[in-house]
Design a protein around this motif. Sequence first.
Motif, mmCIF file in Angstrom:
data_model
loop_
_atom_site.group_PDB
_atom_site.id
_atom_site.type_symbol
_atom_site.label_atom_id
_atom_site.label_comp_id
_atom_site.label_asym_id
_atom_site.label_seq_id
_atom_site.Cartn_x
_atom_site.Cartn_y
_atom_site.Cartn_z
ATOM 1 N N PRO A 254 0.866 -1.190 0.000
ATOM 2 C CA PRO A 254 0.000 0.000 0.000
ATOM 3 C C PRO A 254 0.892 1.227 0.000
ATOM 4 N N TYR A 255 0.497 2.245 -0.740
ATOM 5 C CA TYR A 255 1.350 3.421 -0.827
ATOM 6 C C TYR A 255 0.757 4.657 -0.161
ATOM 7 N N ASN A 256 -0.526 4.621 0.186
ATOM 8 C CA ASN A 256 -1.120 5.800 0.806
ATOM 9 C C ASN A 256 -1.529 5.506 2.243
ATOM 10 N N SER A 257 -2.209 6.449 2.871
ATOM 11 C CA SER A 257 -2.501 6.346 4.303
ATOM 12 C C SER A 257 -3.685 5.442 4.616
ATOM 13 N N ARG A 258 -4.350 4.912 3.618
ATOM 14 C CA ARG A 258 -5.527 4.075 3.849
ATOM 15 C C ARG A 258 -5.111 2.663 4.264
ATOM 16 N N LYS A 286 -10.732 -2.746 17.588
ATOM 17 C CA LYS A 286 -9.509 -2.009 17.872
ATOM 18 C C LYS A 286 -8.498 -2.270 16.761
ATOM 19 N N GLU A 287 -7.603 -1.328 16.561
ATOM 20 C CA GLU A 287 -6.642 -1.421 15.452
ATOM 21 C C GLU A 287 -5.738 -2.637 15.592
ATOM 22 N N GLU A 288 -5.528 -3.326 14.473
ATOM 23 C CA GLU A 288 -4.549 -4.399 14.382
ATOM 24 C C GLU A 288 -4.109 -4.503 12.933
ATOM 25 N N ASN A 289 -2.985 -5.156 12.694
ATOM 26 C CA ASN A 289 -2.456 -5.310 11.337
ATOM 27 C C ASN A 289 -2.337 -3.964 10.616
ATOM 28 N N MET A 290 -1.764 -2.987 11.309
ATOM 29 C CA MET A 290 -1.569 -1.666 10.712
ATOM 30 C C MET A 290 -0.217 -1.629 10.001
ATOM 31 N N SER A 291 -0.229 -1.197 8.752
ATOM 32 C CA SER A 291 0.963 -1.269 7.915
ATOM 33 C C SER A 291 1.827 -0.017 8.030
ATOM 34 N N ASN A 292 3.134 -0.215 8.164
ATOM 35 C CA ASN A 292 4.070 0.911 8.158
ATOM 36 C C ASN A 292 4.142 1.590 6.798
ATOM 37 N N TYR A 293 3.688 0.902 5.759
ATOM 38 C CA TYR A 293 3.707 1.491 4.415
ATOM 39 C C TYR A 293 2.617 2.546 4.245
ATOM 40 N N CYS A 294 1.726 2.660 5.201
ATOM 41 C CA CYS A 294 0.680 3.678 5.172
ATOM 42 C C CYS A 294 1.031 4.847 6.086
ATOM 43 N N PHE A 299 8.985 4.864 3.443
ATOM 44 C CA PHE A 299 10.206 4.713 2.653
ATOM 45 C C PHE A 299 11.262 3.922 3.412
ATOM 46 N N ARG A 300 11.350 4.163 4.695
ATOM 47 C CA ARG A 300 12.292 3.391 5.523
ATOM 48 C C ARG A 300 11.933 1.906 5.487
ATOM 49 N N ALA A 301 10.625 1.603 5.566
ATOM 50 C CA ALA A 301 10.177 0.210 5.509
ATOM 51 C C ALA A 301 10.503 -0.412 4.154
ATOM 52 N N PHE A 302 10.346 0.377 3.085
ATOM 53 C CA PHE A 302 10.644 -0.137 1.745
ATOM 54 C C PHE A 302 12.131 -0.427 1.594
ATOM 55 N N GLN A 303 12.966 0.458 2.065
ATOM 56 C CA GLN A 303 14.413 0.222 2.009
ATOM 57 C C GLN A 303 14.794 -1.045 2.777
ATOM 58 N N ASP A 304 14.217 -1.205 3.947
ATOM 59 C CA ASP A 304 14.488 -2.386 4.760
ATOM 60 C C ASP A 304 14.066 -3.658 4.025
ATOM 61 N N LEU A 305 12.936 -3.606 3.345
ATOM 62 C CA LEU A 305 12.435 -4.774 2.622
ATOM 63 C C LEU A 305 13.377 -5.193 1.506
ATOM 64 N N TYR A 322 -0.139 9.902 -5.983
ATOM 65 C CA TYR A 322 0.293 11.010 -5.144
ATOM 66 C C TYR A 322 -0.107 12.351 -5.743
ATOM 67 N N LYS A 323 -0.570 12.387 -6.996
ATOM 68 C CA LYS A 323 -1.070 13.602 -7.620
ATOM 69 C C LYS A 323 -2.579 13.764 -7.418
ATOM 70 N N SER A 324 -3.193 12.855 -6.686
ATOM 71 C CA SER A 324 -4.647 12.889 -6.543
ATOM 72 C C SER A 324 -5.094 14.070 -5.705
ATOM 73 N N LYS A 325 -6.391 14.386 -5.793
ATOM 74 C CA LYS A 325 -6.963 15.507 -5.057
ATOM 75 C C LYS A 325 -7.350 15.112 -3.640
ATOM 76 N N SER A 326 -7.241 13.837 -3.303
ATOM 77 C CA SER A 326 -7.592 13.359 -1.969
ATOM 78 C C SER A 326 -6.324 13.171 -1.154
ATOM 79 N N SER A 327 -6.269 13.790 0.028
ATOM 80 C CA SER A 327 -5.065 13.691 0.854
ATOM 81 C C SER A 327 -4.819 12.258 1.310
ATOM 82 N N SER A 328 -5.896 11.484 1.552
ATOM 83 C CA SER A 328 -5.720 10.096 1.997
ATOM 84 C C SER A 328 -5.188 9.210 0.877
#
Length: 393
Positions: A254-258, A286-294, A299-305, A322-328
Amino acid sequence: MATATIRKQNGLSSVKGVDKMAINLSVALNGNGNLPLWTPTTDNSSYKLESRRYIGCKAKLVEWIFDLIGKETENAHSFCDIFAGTGSVANRAFGIYQKVIVNDFLPSNNIIYKAFFEDSPWNEKKICNILSEFNAIDPHSLADNYFSINFGDKFFDMLTARLIGYIREEIIAKRPQLTDKEHAILLASLIYSIDRMANTLGHYEAYIKKPIEPKHLQLRRVDAQNYKGAEIYQRDANELAREISADIVYIDPPYNSRQYSRFYHLLDNLVQWKKPELFGSAMKPKEENMSNYCRNSAFRAFQDLVAHLDARFLVVSYNNTYKSKSSSSENKIRLEQIEEALNNCGETHVYSHSYTPFNSGKTEFDDHREYLFITKVDREKRDRAFATLLCWG
């Protein structure tokens, strides 16, 4: 239209000869205007892997992806899809490579991979008979349950929600008589069957705030296969990267905050069936399985991978949302950062393809393009570039 003899059994309506047909419930209203009459018809079709709605699905891009992989790689016998999502890329890989590793940390995705890919015993007639039994249940006879109390008249009409919850309990009751593969097939069939009925825009972040038109749930079997070279995991990708090896690793995080675990919380809840307390209008646990890629640490996670993967080739999908009109929808990793990291791993070729992705909301994508990076790994170069990361493990 064909008719069937209805009889009462264990307090539920069932259809005589139900093992010979799947039940299609067509709607007709009685004098009260709300009770459906049930008319069975035969439906022997099955769900293909791509037959569900999922953000980021690559089903329409697999031909392009594998055409480029075929041109850029050689002598490859193993393939890993480490953020498999719908599994559409892995599904194609099974027809090409001797070993295919499939990974995603969402429980609902994992059970789907087991149903479609896992090489373990199952009986098709047994599955069809159970699904036919479920299809014969009259939801009017059912009491409320965990699923209907939390999701009824929100994500599904109340009768359908009661039936979904009842079927989930029945799968648990039948578990001692089921193989692991059969259990996965029943759960995956339930997921696929309710997907198009959901009162959503394609995910469970929210439901549509309007009256729900009652629908009849009909379960159909997923198109289960057995692949001898399948290895299926439900792991954090960066942790798994330290333990596996493959000639080709396909990377599509995943590349965005969703957070996908929040988008598909209902399906994960249904699969795990731990019945947690739920919160908010969307009834999330409650939150679980939250991705660092969001997160901003993406970028740090991607480099590590990429630093830790034992692979001859890295294949990375990326899109320019990343050019989208939605911040999320804004990407947490920039295109230039992907190029930087992969160039540190070896010679990298970049391809792009115009593409309109699945969009569940109002986000507008101008000139949306899908990028594919293919890197031939130079281990010495990579180890020098990521020496600090590798030192810290």
